[in-house]
Design an enzyme around this catalytic site. Structure first.
Site, short mmCIF file in Angstrom:
data_model
loop_
_atom_site.label_atom_id
_atom_site.label_comp_id
_atom_site.label_asym_id
_atom_site.label_seq_id
_atom_site.Cartn_x
_atom_site.Cartn_y
_atom_site.Cartn_z
CG HIS A 102 -1.89 1.03 1.37
ND1 HIS A 102 -2.11 1.70 2.55
CD2 HIS A 102 -2.76 1.53 0.47
CE1 HIS A 102 -3.10 2.56 2.37
NE2 HIS A 102 -3.50 2.49 1.12
NE ARG A 103 -1.97 5.59 1.46
CZ ARG A 103 -2.52 6.30 2.43
NH1 ARG A 103 -1.78 7.14 3.12
NH2 ARG A 103 -3.80 6.20 2.71
CD GLU A 106 -3.02 2.09 -3.19
OE1 GLU A 106 -4.06 2.75 -3.28
OE2 GLU A 106 -2.04 2.47 -2.48
CG ASP A 128 -2.87 6.71 -3.23
OD1 ASP A 128 -3.92 6.06 -3.33
OD2 ASP A 128 -2.04 6.55 -2.30
CG HIS A 154 -3.46 9.16 0.20
ND1 HIS A 154 -4.17 9.95 1.07
CD2 HIS A 154 -4.21 8.04 0.02
CE1 HIS A 154 -5.29 9.33 1.41
NE2 HIS A 154 -5.33 8.17 0.79
CD GLU A 175 -7.10 5.10 -4.27
OE1 GLU A 175 -6.33 4.51 -3.48
OE2 GLU A 175 -8.05 5.82 -3.89
CE LYS A 225 -6.69 9.10 -3.10
NZ LYS A 225 -6.76 7.81 -2.32
CG ASP A 237 0.14 0.65 5.66
OD1 ASP A 237 -0.45 0.74 4.56
OD2 ASP A 237 -0.22 1.28 6.69
O1 G3P Z 1 -6.47 1.33 -2.89
C1 G3P Z 1 -6.84 0.99 -1.59
C2 G3P Z 1 -6.59 2.12 -0.65
O2 G3P Z 1 -5.39 2.75 -0.97
C3 G3P Z 1 -7.71 3.11 -0.68
O3 G3P Z 1 -7.62 4.06 0.30
O4 G3P Z 1 -7.13 6.29 1.14
O5 G3P Z 1 -5.37 4.54 1.23
O6 G3P Z 1 -5.98 5.53 -0.94
P1 G3P Z 1 -6.46 5.15 0.44
MG MG Z 2 -4.78 4.37 -2.31
#
Ligand code: G3P
Ligand code: MG
Length: 259
Positions: free
Chosen positions: A18-19, A45, A47, A60, A119, A121, A244
Site C-alpha cells: 500500500h503506497r 498500490e 495514488d 495520496h 489508484e 483519486k 503497509d
Molecule cells: O487502494 C486501496 C486504498 O489505498 C484506498 O484508500 O485512502 O489509502 O488511498 P487510500
Molecule cells: Mg490508495
C-alpha cells in the site's frame, strides 16, 4: 503464457504494498516503491492526482501538508514546483532527498518488475471528460510503456471505471469501497468486467466475498496491517491483501500456514 508480473498471475494470497512499503518508508516515493519490489510484493498500490499543468503525480492527499514541506492544493502547483518539495522528511529526516514523483517516473522505475495498482483519486475526477482527463492520460501512458497486462487501475469513483471500460483494450479495473457492495453495484461491476473489488477490510463478510467470486470478481481488501486482520481476511477467502508492510505480511502468511 501468463507473465509473473501480470495482474492475472495467481499466487496463494497476493500481497499488495500500500503506497509502496509505507510502513518503513515515506509513502508514494521512489524509495518506498523500490523497497516494495525488494520485499517481493506481488503488486504495488499507488495514488495519482493531477498537477496544475495536468501531469499525473503520485501523492495520496489532495493537499501537500501531511506528506511534504509544501502548503496548499496539489492541483495549484506545476510539476516543476511540486518537484522542489521534500516528500520524505515528514517520515524521517534521512529521506529528505525524496521528491514527489510523476507517474511516468514510477512506471519507469518499477513497471514490469512487479504489477502495479494505480489508484485514481476521486478528487481528480472531472465530469466534463477533457481530452487530457487523468483517466485518459494514465491509460495512454500505461499503453505507451507496454504495461497494460501488469497494471490494475482502481478508484472509489466508479465513473472512472465506466470511462476506462469504454476504451479499446483497457487495462484491468477495480472498484474501491468503504461500504458493502449493493446488488446494483455488483451488476455494474459485472457489466464493466471489473477485475477486482477493493473494500476496507472492516466491511468484508463471507457473503460479500462469495457474491463477488460468483461474479468472477477478485477481492483485495485494504488496510490489512496486523496478523489478526490478515488471518481474518484469509479465512474469508479473499484473493489478496493491501498492506503497509509487505515483509510482515509474508511472515503472517508463513505463520498461518505453519499453524
Ligand atoms: O487502494 C486501496 C486504498 O489505498 C484506498 O484508500 O485512502 O489509502 O488511498 P487510500
Ligand atoms: Mg490508495
Amino acid at each position: 503464457m501468463q507473465n509473473i508480473h501480470s495482474v492475472n498471475h495467481v499466487t496463494s494470497t497476493r500481497i499488495i504494498a500500500h503506497r509502496g512499503y509505507s510502513q518503513k518508508y515515506p509513502e508514494n516515493t521512489r524509495v518506498a516503491f523500490q523497497a516494495a519490489v525488494k520485499a517481493g510484493a506481488a503488486m504495488i498500490e499507488l495514488d495519482v492526482m493531477l498537477s496544475r499543468d495536468r501531469k499525473p503525480v503520485v501523492i495520496h492527499d489532495a493537499t501537500l501538508e501531511r506528506t511534504t514541506n509544501g502548503h496548499g492544493a496539489v492541483s495549484d502547483f506545476t510539476v516543476a514546483d511540486l518537484k522542489k518539495l521534500d516528500a520524505g522528511s515528514w517520515f524521517d529526516p534521512i529521506y529528505a532527498d525524496q521528491r514527489l514523483p510523476e507517474l511516468s517516473e514510477v512506471l519507469d522505475l518499477v513497471g514490469g518488475r512487479t504489477s502495479l495498482n494505480i489508484e485514481l483519486k476521486a478528487q481528480a475526477y472531472e465530469h466534463h471528460h477533457l481530452p487530457d482527463a487523468i483517466e485518459k492520460q494514465v491509460v495512454a501512458m500505461v499503453k505507451k510503456k507496454n504495461l497494460t497486462d501488469s497494471v490494475l487501475i482502481s478508484s472509489f469513483e466508479i465513473d472512472f471505471l465506466v470511462q476506462i471500460a469504454s476504451m479499446p483494450d483497457p487495462p484491468a479495473i477495480a472498484l474501491i469501497s468503504d461500504i458493502p457492495a449493493s446488488r446494483r453495484i455488483l451488476e455494474l461491476c459485472t457489466h464493466l468486467k471489473v477485475f477486482s473489488w477493493h473494500p476496507d477490510y472492516r466491511i468484508v463478510t463471507l457473503r460479500q466475498v462469495e457474491m463477488m467470486h460468483a461474479a468472477g470478481i477478485k477481492v483485495f481488501p485494504y488496510n490489512v496491517n496486523t496478523f489478526e486482520n490478515y488471518v481474518q481476511m484469509v479465512d474469508l477467502k479473499v484473493d489478496g491483501v493491501i498492506t503497509d508492510d509487505p515483509i510482515a505480511a509474508a511472515q503472517w502468511s508463513r505463520n498461518r500456514n505453519a499453524a
